[in-house]
Scaffold this motif. Structure first.
Motif, mmCIF file in Angstrom:
data_model
loop_
_atom_site.group_PDB
_atom_site.id
_atom_site.type_symbol
_atom_site.label_atom_id
_atom_site.label_comp_id
_atom_site.label_asym_id
_atom_site.label_seq_id
_atom_site.Cartn_x
_atom_site.Cartn_y
_atom_site.Cartn_z
ATOM 1 N N GLY A 183 0.947 -1.212 0.144
ATOM 2 C CA GLY A 183 0.122 -0.061 0.067
ATOM 3 C C GLY A 183 0.893 1.246 -0.013
ATOM 4 N N ARG A 184 0.260 2.262 -0.229
ATOM 5 C CA ARG A 184 0.964 3.758 -0.327
ATOM 6 C C ARG A 184 1.370 4.217 1.100
ATOM 7 N NH1 ARG A 184 0.571 6.726 -4.790
ATOM 8 N NH2 ARG A 184 -0.739 6.020 -6.482
ATOM 9 N N LEU A 185 0.685 3.645 2.174
ATOM 10 C CA LEU A 185 1.258 4.200 3.520
ATOM 11 C C LEU A 185 1.139 3.059 4.566
ATOM 12 C CD1 LEU A 185 2.606 6.920 4.501
ATOM 13 C CD2 LEU A 185 0.334 7.387 5.365
ATOM 14 N N PRO A 186 1.715 2.108 4.540
ATOM 15 C CA PRO A 186 1.414 0.948 5.492
ATOM 16 C C PRO A 186 1.924 1.157 6.706
ATOM 17 C CG PRO A 186 2.937 0.160 4.069
ATOM 18 C CD PRO A 186 2.591 1.569 3.421
ATOM 19 N N ILE A 187 1.378 0.578 7.848
ATOM 20 C CA ILE A 187 1.987 0.513 9.241
ATOM 21 C C ILE A 187 3.207 -0.332 9.232
ATOM 22 C CG2 ILE A 187 -0.233 0.951 10.340
ATOM 23 C CD1 ILE A 187 -0.280 -1.986 10.912
ATOM 24 N N SER A 188 3.742 -0.399 10.077
ATOM 25 C CA SER A 188 4.856 -1.241 10.250
ATOM 26 C C SER A 188 4.623 -2.685 9.571
ATOM 27 C CB SER A 188 5.415 -1.346 11.633
ATOM 28 O OG SER A 188 6.486 -2.664 11.761
ATOM 29 N N HIS A 189 5.511 -3.189 8.859
ATOM 30 C CA HIS A 189 4.968 -4.429 8.226
ATOM 31 C C HIS A 189 4.911 -5.507 9.265
ATOM 32 C CE1 HIS A 189 6.311 -3.274 3.856
ATOM 33 N NE2 HIS A 189 5.662 -2.462 4.301
ATOM 34 N N ASP A 190 5.882 -5.692 10.337
ATOM 35 C CA ASP A 190 5.818 -6.608 11.288
ATOM 36 C C ASP A 190 4.395 -6.656 12.043
ATOM 37 O OD1 ASP A 190 8.321 -7.321 10.697
ATOM 38 O OD2 ASP A 190 9.369 -6.188 12.190
ATOM 39 N N GLN A 191 3.845 -5.373 12.278
ATOM 40 C CA GLN A 191 2.576 -5.451 12.849
ATOM 41 C C GLN A 191 1.168 -5.818 12.090
ATOM 42 O OE1 GLN A 191 2.103 -1.253 14.306
ATOM 43 N NE2 GLN A 191 3.977 -1.252 15.214
ATOM 44 N N ILE A 192 1.666 -5.553 10.552
ATOM 45 C CA ILE A 192 0.396 -6.204 9.968
ATOM 46 C C ILE A 192 -0.269 -7.389 10.189
ATOM 47 C CG2 ILE A 192 -0.474 -6.419 7.431
ATOM 48 C CD1 ILE A 192 1.435 -4.255 6.457
ATOM 49 N N PRO A 193 0.228 -8.532 10.111
ATOM 50 C CA PRO A 193 -0.435 -9.641 10.326
ATOM 51 C C PRO A 193 -1.287 -9.723 11.909
ATOM 52 C CG PRO A 193 1.803 -10.043 9.329
ATOM 53 C CD PRO A 193 1.687 -8.740 9.826
ATOM 54 N N PRO A 194 -0.366 -9.503 12.868
ATOM 55 C CA PRO A 194 -0.876 -9.698 14.164
ATOM 56 C C PRO A 194 -2.220 -8.601 14.532
ATOM 57 C CG PRO A 194 1.176 -8.650 14.484
ATOM 58 C CD PRO A 194 1.137 -9.323 13.128
ATOM 59 N N VAL A 195 -2.008 -7.468 13.580
ATOM 60 C CA VAL A 195 -2.944 -6.727 13.973
ATOM 61 C C VAL A 195 -4.184 -6.782 13.356
ATOM 62 C CG1 VAL A 195 -3.801 -3.967 13.373
ATOM 63 C CG2 VAL A 195 -1.592 -4.509 14.272
ATOM 64 N N LEU A 196 -4.292 -7.428 12.092
ATOM 65 C CA LEU A 196 -5.263 -8.127 11.295
ATOM 66 C C LEU A 196 -6.074 -9.230 12.058
ATOM 67 C CD1 LEU A 196 -4.386 -8.171 7.590
ATOM 68 C CD2 LEU A 196 -6.320 -7.091 8.356
ATOM 69 N N ALA A 197 -5.125 -9.971 12.475
ATOM 70 C CA ALA A 197 -5.822 -11.096 13.212
ATOM 71 C C ALA A 197 -6.452 -10.691 14.421
ATOM 72 C CB ALA A 197 -4.446 -12.041 13.722
ATOM 73 N N ALA A 198 -5.953 -9.909 15.388
ATOM 74 C CA ALA A 198 -6.454 -9.225 16.746
ATOM 75 C C ALA A 198 -7.745 -8.468 16.108
ATOM 76 C CB ALA A 198 -5.730 -8.178 17.244
ATOM 77 N N ALA A 199 -7.830 -7.766 14.999
ATOM 78 C CA ALA A 199 -9.199 -6.779 14.868
ATOM 79 C C ALA A 199 -10.148 -8.052 14.311
ATOM 80 C CB ALA A 199 -8.643 -6.003 13.649
ATOM 81 N N ASN A 200 -9.687 -8.828 13.553
ATOM 82 C CA ASN A 200 -10.802 -9.817 12.947
ATOM 83 C C ASN A 200 -11.288 -10.719 14.270
ATOM 84 O OD1 ASN A 200 -10.946 -9.271 10.458
ATOM 85 N ND2 ASN A 200 -9.107 -10.585 9.817
ATOM 86 N N ARG A 201 -10.795 -10.673 15.165
ATOM 87 C CA ARG A 201 -11.059 -11.699 16.396
ATOM 88 C C ARG A 201 -11.989 -10.961 17.308
ATOM 89 N NH1 ARG A 201 -6.696 -13.847 21.213
ATOM 90 N NH2 ARG A 201 -8.488 -14.347 22.559
ATOM 91 N N ALA A 202 -11.574 -9.482 17.235
ATOM 92 C CA ALA A 202 -12.528 -8.332 18.011
ATOM 93 C C ALA A 202 -13.889 -8.427 17.222
ATOM 94 C CB ALA A 202 -11.837 -7.004 18.036
ATOM 95 N N ILE A 203 -13.889 -8.297 15.995
ATOM 96 C CA ILE A 203 -15.024 -8.426 15.031
ATOM 97 C C ILE A 203 -15.817 -9.770 15.221
ATOM 98 C CG2 ILE A 203 -15.982 -8.416 12.782
ATOM 99 C CD1 ILE A 203 -13.303 -6.477 12.099
ATOM 100 N N ALA A 204 -15.227 -10.671 15.240
ATOM 101 C CA ALA A 204 -15.891 -11.891 15.387
ATOM 102 C C ALA A 204 -16.568 -11.929 16.707
ATOM 103 C CB ALA A 204 -14.976 -13.075 15.256
ATOM 104 N N ALA A 205 -16.147 -11.651 17.979
ATOM 105 C CA ALA A 205 -16.551 -11.534 19.007
ATOM 106 C C ALA A 205 -17.765 -10.577 19.276
ATOM 107 C CB ALA A 205 -15.421 -11.112 20.222
ATOM 108 N N ALA A 206 -17.531 -9.416 18.562
ATOM 109 C CA ALA A 206 -18.748 -8.495 18.655
ATOM 110 C C ALA A 206 -19.908 -8.987 17.947
ATOM 111 C CB ALA A 206 -18.168 -7.116 18.150
#
Length: 217
Positions: free
Chosen positions: A50-73
């Protein structure tokens, strides 16, 4: 100042510019429910290409955590809203600092395909850091009798921070899910979370969020 530090400063400054938020519709319910707000998990910010991505190391865990929160909600029938930046062609110099990220109707402005989408959950566009700059968000919260907003997404030190501050000022209780937010670096994320805590925001984890809503049912 290092280049990434200058970029972070510029993004934070741009995000802090007031939007067109209306006068508060009414005081948030102190006993109302919670709503999960998923901010700016767009292609330009969480795809390594992407044009302005967050730290590449953060991308997989942030996505996984956000999807987990969405599923719980979704599982516990909490209100969920997706929010995304849609910047106009004449948003200058912001577009230059953002490297043209999340331009309106561009591929990069779309929610990343790896983000879990809940059928029927609304999407609110914004052109400022503060998600409340789109008054439709507050109408949504009021109509759902929301007293607490829970934030996940990016950038922790820009749009997440500005939205949390605005929610606090409006009287909402605010939780930021530390493992479901990202920034340009781990240092930037730590500093943002510390600042958020100083505002009175509850900084929590997705695991505790899951446990908390389960025990309230």
């Amino acid at each position: 100042m290092r280049a990434s530090g200058m970029l972070t400063f510029a993004l934070t400054f741009l995000a802090s510019i007031p939007g067109d938020a209306p006068a508060q519709l009414r005081a948030p319910s102190q006993v109302g429910g919670a709503a999960l707000l998923v901010l700016d998990l767009q292609v330009d910010f969480i795809d390594p290409a992407g044009r302005l991505p967050i730290s590449h190391d953060q991308i997989p865990p942030v996505l996984a955590a956000a999807n987990r929160a969405i599923a719980a909600a979704e599982n516990w029938h909490l209100a969920v809203a997706y929010i995304g930046n849609e910047y106009g062609f004449w948003d200058i110099p912001g577009n230059w600092f953002r490297r043209g990220a999340a331009m309106q109707s561009s591929f990069g402005s779309a929610l990343d395909p790896l983000v879990t989408r809940i059928a029927g959950a609304p999407y609110f566009a914004k052109h400022r850091g503060d998600a409340f700059s789109n008054d439709a968000l507050e109408h949504f919260l009021v109509s759902n009798d929301i007293g607490r907003v829970v934030l996940a997404g990016v950038y922790a030190d820009a749009c997440i921070y500005c939205t949390a501050r605005s929610a606090i000022n409006r009287g909402y209780r605010v939780t930021v899910l530390a493992d479901a937010v990202g920034a340009a670096s781990d240092e930037d994320r730590r500093a943002a979370l510390q600042s958020l805590s100083g505002l009175g925001v509850e900084v929590d984890t997705v695991a505790h969020f899951e446990s908390d809503i389960a025990h309230q049912r």
